[in-house]
Scaffold this motif. Sequence first.
Motif, PDB file in Angstrom:
ATOM      1  N   VAL A   1       0.940  -1.307   0.051  1.00 40.38           N
ATOM      2  CA  VAL A   1       0.008  -0.008   0.018  1.00 40.38           C
ATOM      3  C   VAL A   1       0.919   1.020   0.041  1.00 40.38           C
ATOM      4  CG1 VAL A   1      -0.393   0.262   2.597  1.00 40.38           C
ATOM      5  CG2 VAL A   1      -2.029   0.761   1.274  1.00 40.38           C
ATOM      6  N   GLN A   2       0.570   2.215  -0.577  1.00 41.90           N
ATOM      7  CA  GLN A   2       1.205   3.455  -0.682  1.00 41.90           C
ATOM      8  C   GLN A   2       1.902   3.956   0.622  1.00 41.90           C
ATOM      9  OE1 GLN A   2      -0.352   7.162  -1.826  1.00 41.90           O
ATOM     10  NE2 GLN A   2       1.174   7.781  -3.186  1.00 41.90           N
TER      11      GLN A   2
ATOM     12  N   LEU B   1       4.233   3.797  -9.923  1.00 44.65           N
ATOM     13  CA  LEU B   1       4.681   3.392  -8.571  1.00 44.65           C
ATOM     14  C   LEU B   1       4.938   4.640  -7.724  1.00 44.65           C
ATOM     15  CD1 LEU B   1       7.052   0.442  -9.018  1.00 44.65           C
ATOM     16  CD2 LEU B   1       4.887   0.231  -8.100  1.00 44.65           C
ATOM     17  N   VAL B   2       4.669   5.865  -8.479  1.00 41.03           N
ATOM     18  CA  VAL B   2       4.977   7.243  -7.354  1.00 41.03           C
ATOM     19  C   VAL B   2       4.146   8.004  -7.681  1.00 41.03           C
ATOM     20  CG1 VAL B   2       6.890   7.875  -9.194  1.00 41.03           C
ATOM     21  CG2 VAL B   2       7.082   8.688  -6.779  1.00 41.03           C
ATOM     22  N   THR B   3       3.873   8.974  -6.779  1.00 43.80           N
ATOM     23  CA  THR B   3       3.387  10.360  -7.120  1.00 43.80           C
ATOM     24  C   THR B   3       3.917  11.482  -6.070  1.00 43.80           C
ATOM     25  OG1 THR B   3       1.737   9.840  -5.202  1.00 43.80           O
ATOM     26  CG2 THR B   3       0.865   9.528  -7.423  1.00 43.80           C
TER      27      THR B   3
ATOM     28  N   GLU C   1      -4.111   5.874  -9.597  1.00 42.47           N
ATOM     29  CA  GLU C   1      -4.057   5.026  -8.501  1.00 42.47           C
ATOM     30  C   GLU C   1      -2.763   4.120  -8.657  1.00 42.47           C
ATOM     31  OE1 GLU C   1      -6.700   1.470  -6.239  1.00 42.47           O
ATOM     32  OE2 GLU C   1      -7.787   3.143  -7.509  1.00 42.47           O
ATOM     33  N   LEU C   2      -1.989   4.157  -7.810  1.00 38.58           N
ATOM     34  CA  LEU C   2      -0.705   3.556  -7.878  1.00 38.58           C
ATOM     35  C   LEU C   2      -0.920   2.010  -7.748  1.00 38.58           C
ATOM     36  CD1 LEU C   2       1.783   5.541  -5.464  1.00 38.58           C
ATOM     37  CD2 LEU C   2       1.008   5.789  -7.970  1.00 38.58           C
ATOM     38  N   ASN C   3       0.171   1.522  -8.476  1.00 41.12           N
ATOM     39  CA  ASN C   3       0.220  -0.101  -8.828  1.00 41.12           C
ATOM     40  C   ASN C   3       0.937  -0.652  -7.572  1.00 41.12           C
ATOM     41  OD1 ASN C   3       0.582  -2.438  -9.925  1.00 41.12           O
ATOM     42  ND2 ASN C   3       1.559  -2.052 -11.636  1.00 41.12           N
ATOM     43  N   CYS C   4      -0.416  -1.509  -6.931  1.00 41.02           N
ATOM     44  CA  CYS C   4       0.048  -2.280  -5.631  1.00 41.02           C
ATOM     45  C   CYS C   4       0.495  -3.514  -5.985  1.00 41.02           C
ATOM     46  CB  CYS C   4      -0.980  -2.107  -4.711  1.00 41.02           C
ATOM     47  SG  CYS C   4      -1.111  -0.409  -3.973  1.00 41.02           S
TER      48      CYS C   4
ATOM     49  N   TYR D   1      12.134  -3.168  -4.835  1.00 40.74           N
ATOM     50  CA  TYR D   1      10.894  -3.886  -4.657  1.00 40.74           C
ATOM     51  C   TYR D   1       9.626  -3.570  -5.172  1.00 40.74           C
ATOM     52  CZ  TYR D   1      14.084  -6.194  -1.275  1.00 40.74           C
ATOM     53  OH  TYR D   1      15.083  -6.700  -0.674  1.00 40.74           O
ATOM     54  N   LYS D   2       9.748  -2.734  -6.362  1.00 44.17           N
ATOM     55  CA  LYS D   2       8.312  -2.454  -6.865  1.00 44.17           C
ATOM     56  C   LYS D   2       7.304  -2.010  -6.087  1.00 44.17           C
ATOM     57  CE  LYS D   2      10.111  -3.073 -10.957  1.00 44.17           C
ATOM     58  NZ  LYS D   2      10.706  -2.073 -11.911  1.00 44.17           N
ATOM     59  N   HIS D   3       7.564  -1.184  -4.959  1.00 45.54           N
ATOM     60  CA  HIS D   3       6.767  -0.802  -4.205  1.00 45.54           C
ATOM     61  C   HIS D   3       6.293   0.716  -4.327  1.00 45.54           C
ATOM     62  CE1 HIS D   3       4.835  -0.023  -0.157  1.00 45.54           C
ATOM     63  NE2 HIS D   3       4.941  -1.497  -0.027  1.00 45.54           N
ATOM     64  N   PRO D   4       4.806   1.010  -4.227  1.00 48.69           N
ATOM     65  CA  PRO D   4       4.278   2.260  -4.271  1.00 48.69           C
ATOM     66  C   PRO D   4       4.677   3.398  -3.151  1.00 48.69           C
ATOM     67  CG  PRO D   4       2.593   0.828  -3.553  1.00 48.69           C
ATOM     68  CD  PRO D   4       3.739  -0.078  -3.857  1.00 48.69           C
ATOM     69  N   VAL D   5       4.994   4.435  -3.795  1.00 49.71           N
ATOM     70  CA  VAL D   5       5.680   5.609  -2.888  1.00 49.71           C
ATOM     71  C   VAL D   5       5.040   6.893  -3.142  1.00 49.71           C
ATOM     72  CG1 VAL D   5       7.830   5.788  -3.946  1.00 49.71           C
ATOM     73  CG2 VAL D   5       7.781   6.642  -1.670  1.00 49.71           C
ATOM     74  N   GLY D   6       4.730   7.636  -2.198  1.00 44.33           N
ATOM     75  CA  GLY D   6       4.368   9.049  -2.349  1.00 44.33           C
ATOM     76  C   GLY D   6       5.506   9.772  -1.744  1.00 44.33           C
ATOM     77  N   ILE D   7       5.611  11.287  -2.065  1.00 44.65           N
ATOM     78  CA  ILE D   7       6.464  12.069  -1.600  1.00 44.65           C
ATOM     79  C   ILE D   7       5.770  13.571  -1.733  1.00 44.65           C
ATOM     80  CG2 ILE D   7       8.791  13.371  -2.150  1.00 44.65           C
ATOM     81  CD1 ILE D   7       9.336  10.879  -3.947  1.00 44.65           C
TER      82      ILE D   7
END
Length: 357
Positions: free
Chosen positions: A128-129, A187-189, A340-343, A159-165
């Motif tokens: 999850v993000q 994977l990012v916003t 919507e990010l890719n989980c 690890y191809k994990h979604p992240v927001g900054i």
Amino acid sequence: MNPKSNIKGRGAQEHVPNRFFELYHEVRDDFLEYCQKTGEVFDEDKTKFLEVFPKTIVNQVKSPDVGMLYSMNPYQGCEHGCIYCYARNSHEYWGYGAGLDFEQNILVKKEAAKLLEAHITKKSWKAVQIIMSGNTDCYQPVEKQFEITRRCLEVFLKYKHPVGIITKNAMIKRDLDLLIELAKDNLVTVNISITSLSEDIKRILEPRTASIKKRLDTVKLLSDNGIPVNVMIAPIIPSINSHEILSLAKVVAQYGATSIGYTVIRLNGALGRLFTTWIKKTMPDRAEKVLHQIADCHGGSLNDSRYGTRMRGEGKIAEQIHAMVKLARRKYFKDALIPELNCKLHESHKNRQLSLF
């Protein structure tokens, strides 16, 4: 020390006592005068960096109106010095004050990337993000030295994990290579905070942040490289930047922002005292007006902890702000889509060994 003079380069203009401590110290004018007469050096404005050793780095966010489920903060305290920052109060849990201590005593989590990797590779963890900078800016000036945020982004990419900054620093451009790779798999916003188009207002509200021009250029650079950018017009402060909502929205749309977000200023905990001292020094001609209008947005009080209203405010002034944001979105972001990010990719990359099934 002249009590009416501003402390250059700082948002807070005073040390405030930690509400959890019975005792506190203060620097008296007679002591500073003694130092000057005797030739002793007292530099209370120097920023200090202290390494800390947390056992975990990912925090679950239980507040229903923040808009995130999990966050992580490579640093505690922030040298940006934004006077309105809600994170100031959290510095008290580390034994410091919410005023100048927040800007002068930065806690550094050098092992953040390792802790992040350990967390997202747990068998029980479902992607999850995770938001970087849920509390303090992950691209504050010290990041240039430690590069902790960059190492964390490398883990997210691995690890191809979604992240927001969330940031208001143009330093994020340094990590464009990683952001481009993350964006290829959705994977990012990125959330860029732009509170005003006025450099003068920026300098007193957010003394050690990137210029408005650099932030706008950052929005464009990220957008041009396929990285979705939401601009946070936050916080909106009545009679300081509330009149800029439409002009800000128009400009950031022209620079490629995909959407805008906002909050109405709230002055919880020590922020009420800090902000009041600050505005009486920096904007004495409108201080009372601004304070009264902020209180009008929160049921007559500067302090508002009510879920559902604390971030948006209520009353006529808050309603006007909501209406202006709604108009700005309709006018400049009519067809905006927040991806919507890719989980789904993370699970297959969590365990690097090949599965038999």
